[in-house]
Motif scaffolding. Structure first.
Motif, PDB file in Angstrom:
ATOM      1  N   ASP A  17      46.178  76.618  -2.359  1.00  0.00           N
ATOM      2  CA  ASP A  17      46.848  75.607  -3.175  1.00  0.00           C
ATOM      3  C   ASP A  17      46.316  74.259  -2.724  1.00  0.00           C
ATOM      4  OD1 ASP A  17      48.564  73.683  -4.205  1.00  0.00           O
ATOM      5  OD2 ASP A  17      50.374  74.852  -3.849  1.00  0.00           O
ATOM      6  N   ASN A  18      45.773  73.484  -3.642  1.00  0.00           N
ATOM      7  CA  ASN A  18      45.120  72.231  -3.242  1.00  0.00           C
ATOM      8  C   ASN A  18      46.075  71.262  -2.558  1.00  0.00           C
ATOM      9  OD1 ASN A  18      46.498  71.177  -5.535  1.00  0.00           O
ATOM     10  ND2 ASN A  18      44.680  71.434  -6.831  1.00  0.00           N
ATOM     11  N   LEU A  19      47.349  71.252  -2.937  1.00  0.00           N
ATOM     12  CA  LEU A  19      48.272  70.302  -2.338  1.00  0.00           C
ATOM     13  C   LEU A  19      48.621  70.667  -0.894  1.00  0.00           C
ATOM     14  CD1 LEU A  19      49.536  67.663  -3.165  1.00  0.00           C
ATOM     15  CD2 LEU A  19      51.589  68.906  -3.883  1.00  0.00           C
ATOM     16  N   GLU A  20      48.336  71.892  -0.488  1.00  0.00           N
ATOM     17  CA  GLU A  20      48.503  72.271   0.908  1.00  0.00           C
ATOM     18  C   GLU A  20      47.294  71.873   1.740  1.00  0.00           C
ATOM     19  OE1 GLU A  20      49.304  76.421   1.004  1.00  0.00           O
ATOM     20  OE2 GLU A  20      51.285  76.240   0.050  1.00  0.00           O
ATOM     21  N   ILE A  21      46.149  71.692   1.096  1.00  0.00           N
ATOM     22  CA  ILE A  21      44.902  71.371   1.797  1.00  0.00           C
ATOM     23  C   ILE A  21      44.652  69.869   1.861  1.00  0.00           C
ATOM     24  CG2 ILE A  21      42.383  71.633   1.715  1.00  0.00           C
ATOM     25  CD1 ILE A  21      43.923  74.147   2.568  1.00  0.00           C
ATOM     26  N   LEU A  22      44.918  69.153   0.776  1.00  0.00           N
ATOM     27  CA  LEU A  22      44.502  67.753   0.665  1.00  0.00           C
ATOM     28  C   LEU A  22      45.057  66.845   1.761  1.00  0.00           C
ATOM     29  CD1 LEU A  22      44.768  67.346  -3.216  1.00  0.00           C
ATOM     30  CD2 LEU A  22      42.723  67.834  -1.852  1.00  0.00           C
ATOM     31  N   PRO A  23      46.339  66.938   2.136  1.00  0.00           N
ATOM     32  CA  PRO A  23      46.843  66.010   3.157  1.00  0.00           C
ATOM     33  C   PRO A  23      46.149  66.155   4.516  1.00  0.00           C
ATOM     34  CG  PRO A  23      48.665  66.985   1.949  1.00  0.00           C
ATOM     35  CD  PRO A  23      47.433  67.744   1.558  1.00  0.00           C
ATOM     36  N   GLY A  24      45.516  67.290   4.773  1.00  0.00           N
ATOM     37  CA  GLY A  24      44.823  67.494   6.033  1.00  0.00           C
ATOM     38  C   GLY A  24      43.389  67.004   6.055  1.00  0.00           C
ATOM     39  N   LEU A  25      42.900  66.517   4.927  1.00  0.00           N
ATOM     40  CA  LEU A  25      41.529  66.009   4.863  1.00  0.00           C
ATOM     41  C   LEU A  25      41.490  64.544   5.272  1.00  0.00           C
ATOM     42  CD1 LEU A  25      40.416  67.581   1.444  1.00  0.00           C
ATOM     43  CD2 LEU A  25      40.075  68.509   3.745  1.00  0.00           C
ATOM     44  N   PRO A  26      40.398  64.110   5.902  1.00  0.00           N
ATOM     45  CA  PRO A  26      40.318  62.708   6.345  1.00  0.00           C
ATOM     46  C   PRO A  26      40.170  61.751   5.176  1.00  0.00           C
ATOM     47  CG  PRO A  26      38.253  63.854   6.772  1.00  0.00           C
ATOM     48  CD  PRO A  26      39.222  64.897   6.319  1.00  0.00           C
ATOM     49  N   GLY A  27      40.857  60.631   5.242  1.00  0.00           N
ATOM     50  CA  GLY A  27      40.807  59.644   4.174  1.00  0.00           C
ATOM     51  C   GLY A  27      39.432  59.009   4.037  1.00  0.00           C
ATOM     52  N   GLY A  28      39.085  58.641   2.813  1.00  0.00           N
ATOM     53  CA  GLY A  28      37.848  57.918   2.553  1.00  0.00           C
ATOM     54  C   GLY A  28      36.585  58.724   2.767  1.00  0.00           C
ATOM     55  N   ALA A  29      36.664  60.051   2.656  1.00  0.00           N
ATOM     56  CA  ALA A  29      35.526  60.893   3.016  1.00  0.00           C
ATOM     57  C   ALA A  29      34.615  61.247   1.846  1.00  0.00           C
ATOM     58  CB  ALA A  29      36.023  62.191   3.672  1.00  0.00           C
ATOM     59  N   PHE A  30      35.044  61.025   0.604  1.00  0.00           N
ATOM     60  CA  PHE A  30      34.311  61.550  -0.539  1.00  0.00           C
ATOM     61  C   PHE A  30      33.848  60.419  -1.463  1.00  0.00           C
ATOM     62  CE2 PHE A  30      37.093  64.834   1.005  1.00  0.00           C
ATOM     63  CZ  PHE A  30      36.247  65.936   1.072  1.00  0.00           C
ATOM     64  N   THR A  31      32.570  60.453  -1.777  1.00  0.00           N
ATOM     65  CA  THR A  31      31.999  59.435  -2.656  1.00  0.00           C
ATOM     66  C   THR A  31      32.361  59.688  -4.112  1.00  0.00           C
ATOM     67  OG1 THR A  31      30.140  59.242  -1.129  1.00  0.00           O
ATOM     68  CG2 THR A  31      29.859  58.250  -3.298  1.00  0.00           C
ATOM     69  N   LEU A  32      32.520  60.934  -4.480  1.00  0.00           N
ATOM     70  CA  LEU A  32      32.843  61.277  -5.869  1.00  0.00           C
ATOM     71  C   LEU A  32      33.887  62.380  -5.882  1.00  0.00           C
ATOM     72  CD1 LEU A  32      30.407  61.690  -8.839  1.00  0.00           C
ATOM     73  CD2 LEU A  32      32.146  63.419  -8.439  1.00  0.00           C
ATOM     74  N   ILE A  33      34.913  62.188  -6.691  1.00  0.00           N
ATOM     75  CA  ILE A  33      35.911  63.228  -6.919  1.00  0.00           C
ATOM     76  C   ILE A  33      35.976  63.494  -8.416  1.00  0.00           C
ATOM     77  CG2 ILE A  33      38.332  63.902  -6.729  1.00  0.00           C
ATOM     78  CD1 ILE A  33      38.586  62.103  -4.300  1.00  0.00           C
ATOM     79  N   TYR A  34      35.746  64.749  -8.790  1.00  0.00           N
ATOM     80  CA  TYR A  34      35.869  65.162 -10.191  1.00  0.00           C
ATOM     81  C   TYR A  34      37.054  66.101 -10.296  1.00  0.00           C
ATOM     82  CZ  TYR A  34      35.064  67.765 -14.513  1.00  0.00           C
ATOM     83  OH  TYR A  34      35.226  68.355 -15.744  1.00  0.00           O
TER      84      TYR A  34
END
Length: 303
Positions: A17-34
């Motif tokens: 489930d993406n909402l279980e994964i996203l908060p654990g990712l470091p902020g500002g890490a992705f140049t593009l989000i689709y």
């Protein structure tokens, strides 16, 4: 929460489930989000339904307010709540869909790099709501484009104009620093080649904000069999223009994995998330030739 990804990780596909994964990712890490979330069509979709509670991850409201140029004070600012309340009063189907999508858009803002760009792919039922809310969430000065993907396929309505397009809303994290290079984008033929020079005809023209592109052919080589699969050509334009080789691309409604396939072909790195087992099976087959892509299951955590 265990770390499932870091900037030093290889390209990965995460079954969760993406909402279980996203908060654990470091902020500002992705140049593009689709993002190509399930459309709020009112019809049963051939994909696993998703229900999630809102993330409790903290949001830096001071930093957000600075980027939003006074439009709101944080994601929970008074004006944002008023706008959302107005929309709730207008459409009684709005609440459930946006309770699902809103926390994920908040995470998308947090995860974008300062020079990053969000592409949100919706249809006509939600695009107008999304524009108003994203103006409030990101700040109106962070709105870059409304892209129209036009196609000619499907049923022909006789009692209204047939709906033959999707809308892709484009927002940047920082309007003074976002990356965009149109010179890297594949050109397309002129619609009236007789009106331009032979040199221009040979070079082709840059796409505008209206993209005429066929859907994935049901019998073509590109077809994976996954419902709602988007064409390589559509993702290719976005990734070419809004990221560089070596940059990280995120898609947490990964579906058939087209975002990852295009990112890899263009020399970008990617993180894909989807909780649908059918999606994961399609991506395992699609990425089988790419030995550097790792798959993480629901119970696996690797730094």
């Amino acid at each position: 929460m265990p770390t499932v990804w870091s900037p030093s990780s290889p390209s990965r596909v995460v079954h969760a489930d993406n909402l279980e994964i996203l908060p654990g990712l470091p902020g500002g890490a992705f140049t593009l989000i689709y993002l190509d979330p399930p459309f709020n069509t009112g019809r049963k979709q051939n994909r696993q339904s998703t229900t999630s509670v809102r993330s409790n991850a903290p949001v830096d409201s001071d930093a957000l307010g600075a980027h939003a140029a006074g439009t709101i004070t944080g994601f929970k600012g008074q004006r944002y709540e008023r706008i959302k309340g107005d929309l709730l009063g207008y459409d009684d189907q709005f609440e459930d869909y946006w309770a699902f999508l809103e926390p994920r858009l908040i995470e998308a803002w947090r995860l974008l790099a300062d020079d990053g760009t969000l592409y949100l792919h919706l249809d006509y039922r939600e695009a107008h709501y999304a524009k108003v809310l994203l103006d409030a969430l990101f700040g109106r000065d962070c709105f870059l484009n409304e892209l129209i993907w036009a196609y000619d396929y499907g049923a022909k309505s006789k009692n209204r104009w047939p709906t033959k397009h999707d809308t892709i809303l484009v927002y940047v994290k920082n309007p003074a620093a976002y990356y965009f290079d149109s010179t890297t984008v594949d050109r397309e033929p002129y619609m009236a080649p007789g009106l331009v020079t032979p040199e221009k005809v040979a070079r082709g023209k840059l796409p505008t904000d209206v993209w005429w592109h066929t859907i994935v052919s049901p019998t073509g080589k590109e077809k994976t069999g996954y419902p709602t699969q988007k064409p390589v050509g559509i993702l290719r334009r976005m990734i070419q223009a809004s990221s560089r080789e070596g940059d990280w691309v995120l898609d947490f409604f990964a579906g058939s994995g087209t975002t990852g396939a295009v990112a890899a072909a263009l020399g970008r790195r990617f993180l894909l998330v989807d909780q649908n087992p059918e999606s994961i099976a399609v991506m395992r087959e699609r990425f089988a030739p790419l030995s550097e892509v790792e798959f993480l299951g629901p119970t696996i955590a690797i730094v």
